[in-house]
Motif scaffolding. Structure first.
Motif, PDB file in Angstrom:
ATOM      1  N   ASP A   1       0.444  -0.975   0.128  1.00  0.00           N
ATOM      2  CA  ASP A   1      -0.095   0.151   0.326  1.00  0.00           C
ATOM      3  C   ASP A   1       0.482   1.592  -0.131  1.00  0.00           C
ATOM      4  O   ASP A   1       0.718   2.866  -0.344  1.00  0.00           O
ATOM      5  N   GLN A   2       1.949   1.401   0.964  1.00  0.00           N
ATOM      6  CA  GLN A   2       2.322   2.179   0.945  1.00  0.00           C
ATOM      7  C   GLN A   2       3.793   2.984  -0.553  1.00  0.00           C
ATOM      8  O   GLN A   2       3.975   3.543  -0.597  1.00  0.00           O
ATOM      9  N   ASP A   3       3.562   1.724  -1.445  1.00  0.00           N
ATOM     10  CA  ASP A   3       4.318   1.951  -2.798  1.00  0.00           C
ATOM     11  C   ASP A   3       3.068   2.469  -3.938  1.00  0.00           C
ATOM     12  O   ASP A   3       3.798   2.435  -4.920  1.00  0.00           O
ATOM     13  N   SER A   4       1.788   2.392  -3.404  1.00  0.00           N
ATOM     14  CA  SER A   4       0.859   2.291  -4.833  1.00  0.00           C
ATOM     15  C   SER A   4       0.420   3.137  -5.336  1.00  0.00           C
ATOM     16  O   SER A   4       0.198   4.524  -4.255  1.00  0.00           O
ATOM     17  N   GLN A   5       0.606   3.812  -6.356  1.00  0.00           N
ATOM     18  CA  GLN A   5       0.356   4.875  -6.991  1.00  0.00           C
ATOM     19  C   GLN A   5      -1.566   5.376  -6.624  1.00  0.00           C
ATOM     20  O   GLN A   5      -1.221   6.657  -6.332  1.00  0.00           O
ATOM     21  N   HIS A   6      -1.894   4.409  -7.288  1.00  0.00           N
ATOM     22  CA  HIS A   6      -3.242   4.783  -7.793  1.00  0.00           C
ATOM     23  C   HIS A   6      -4.320   4.633  -6.873  1.00  0.00           C
ATOM     24  O   HIS A   6      -5.183   4.793  -6.541  1.00  0.00           O
ATOM     25  N   THR A   7      -4.178   3.223  -5.568  1.00  0.00           N
ATOM     26  CA  THR A   7      -4.986   3.117  -4.381  1.00  0.00           C
ATOM     27  C   THR A   7      -5.938   4.065  -3.943  1.00  0.00           C
ATOM     28  O   THR A   7      -6.921   4.195  -3.476  1.00  0.00           O
ATOM     29  N   ASP A   8      -5.351   5.018  -3.278  1.00  0.00           N
ATOM     30  CA  ASP A   8      -5.798   6.240  -2.717  1.00  0.00           C
ATOM     31  C   ASP A   8      -6.950   7.258  -3.513  1.00  0.00           C
ATOM     32  O   ASP A   8      -7.921   6.788  -2.957  1.00  0.00           O
ATOM     33  N   THR A   9      -6.629   7.473  -4.721  1.00  0.00           N
ATOM     34  CA  THR A   9      -7.649   7.542  -5.579  1.00  0.00           C
ATOM     35  C   THR A   9      -9.285   6.852  -5.987  1.00  0.00           C
ATOM     36  O   THR A   9      -9.640   6.903  -6.254  1.00  0.00           O
ATOM     37  N   ALA A  10      -8.451   5.145  -6.061  1.00  0.00           N
ATOM     38  CA  ALA A  10      -8.868   4.557  -6.904  1.00  0.00           C
ATOM     39  C   ALA A  10     -10.276   4.725  -5.274  1.00  0.00           C
ATOM     40  O   ALA A  10     -10.988   3.794  -5.238  1.00  0.00           O
ATOM     41  N   MET A  11      -9.849   3.723  -3.975  1.00  0.00           N
ATOM     42  CA  MET A  11     -10.645   3.907  -3.249  1.00  0.00           C
ATOM     43  C   MET A  11     -11.631   5.180  -3.009  1.00  0.00           C
ATOM     44  O   MET A  11     -12.842   4.807  -3.243  1.00  0.00           O
ATOM     45  N   ARG A  12     -10.967   6.480  -3.071  1.00  0.00           N
ATOM     46  CA  ARG A  12     -12.451   7.818  -2.814  1.00  0.00           C
ATOM     47  C   ARG A  12     -13.375   7.628  -3.895  1.00  0.00           C
ATOM     48  O   ARG A  12     -14.415   7.766  -3.767  1.00  0.00           O
TER      49      ARG A  12
END
Ligand code: BYC
Length: 294
Positions: free
Chosen positions: A177-188
């Motif tokens: 998770d700490q290296d995932s570029q897209h997770t935060d926006t994709a979760m939002r």
């Protein structure tokens, strides 16, 4: 639709579609060598299902205003990714068992939440795909069960396949998770419902008891049940290997892309014939319409 949301969906759905299509290759390798007619028929059907999944997903991507031809060109030009897992070789029949059990198992874990993703055409495609993946997972587990209850040589073959595939399967869920570029926006945006690490842990928790039921050992000396958290703790993943594979330098990347390019070129006449036929039908319908109008 916000442009960034559209681009994120095109990226994820097209990479998913490419994974289904490239994913046909490692298993296709065993269709002619399946050990019985029943196994051959099931494997043939499974590989065809993967082709169908690719088509649903390209169709879902097309609803976002991009043509399938363009996406295929991006894949063949090496400008879009497909899942790292399909760059590993299928050396024995047990690999077909492991792919069904673990690769399809991981795919289901990742894809069930996508059935509730915020983009309808993707979510609806995932519903049917998940039903088929669950049959694939069972056929893989059943191959493993047969091998594990077979001769010592068959059991050893199953263990060897697990040893080779376990770590690459854990990498399928993507970087931590700490290296995932897209997770935060994709979760939002409710495209992703769980993070990469959350899904990886769910998969390990579901799979380890299945492996123990088969009487197999996981190639991880640090794997142990943590009674405090209620989860299976596992050892460190070799992220350098993951980066190498997605950068194009895995064991089979070049072979897979060469096979895809050759298959695409060999299919050119089918696409041309289909287009010519569609054009004839269109002209015939237009002629009938103009006669009717007169
Ligand atoms: N392989 O920010 P992140 C199947 C890329 S199963 C290659 O975490 P995201 C099947 C990622 O694309 C497999 N690349 O990304 C099963 C990004 O690069 P770009 C297909 C990977 O999107 C059985 C960068 O690393 N399933 O089809 O938030 C038989 C940073 O990652 C991988 C899907 O595609 C990887 N393993 O999360 C036949 C499911 N992991 O794009 C077929 C839908 C990460 O910036 N996709 N990358 O150049 C997803 O759920 C998400 O896209 C992922 C990655 C969890 C895969």
């Amino acid at each position: 639709m916000p442009e960034a949301y559209r681009r994120t969906l095109i990226r994820q759905i097209s990479q998913h579609a490419h994974s289904e299509i490239v994913g046909m290759l490692p298993e296709g390798n065993w269709i002619t060598r399946a050990p019985s007619l029943k196994r051959k028929a099931a494997l043939l059907a499974k590989v065809q299902d993967e082709g169908g999944h690719g088509l649903y997903l390209y169709a879902a991507a097309e609803t976002l205003g991009i043509a399938r031809e363009e996406l295929l060109e991006l894949l063949l030009a090496g400008r879009q990714k497909y899942s790292s897992i399909f760059n590993y070789p299928t050396l024995t029949w047990a690999d077909i068992g492991v792919i069904g059990w673990l690769v399809d198992g991981a795919a289901i874990m990742n894809q069930i939440p996508l059935c509730r993703c915020s983009y309808g055409p993707y979510a609806r495609a995932m519903i049917r795909i998940c039903k088929e993946e669950s049959f694939h997972q069972r056929q893989g587990f059943e191959i493993m069960l047969t091998l594990c209850r077979g001769t010592p040589a068959q059991k050893a073959m199953a263990q060897d396949a697990l040893n080779r595939w376990w770590w690459p399967v854990l990498m399928m869920f993507g970087p931590p998770d700490q290296d995932s570029q897209h997770t935060d926006t994709a979760m939002r945006w409710k495209i992703k419902r769980f993070t990469n690490d959350e899904l990886r842990q769910k998969f390990v928790d579901a799979t380890v008891p299945q492996g123990h039921f088969l009487g197999l050992q996981f190639p991880d000396p640090e794997l142990k049940f943590d009674t405090e958290t209620g989860h299976w703790a596992f050892g460190p993943i070799d992220w350098a290997e993951f980066k190498r594979v997605i950068a194009g330098d895995g064991p089979c990347n070049r072979q897979r892309m060469a096979q895809r390019r050759a298959a695409h070129a060999a299919g050119a006449w089918v696409r041309e014939a289909a287009l010519a036929y569609a054009e004839k039908r269109r002209a015939r319908a237009a002629a009938t319409m103009s006669v009717a109008a007169e």
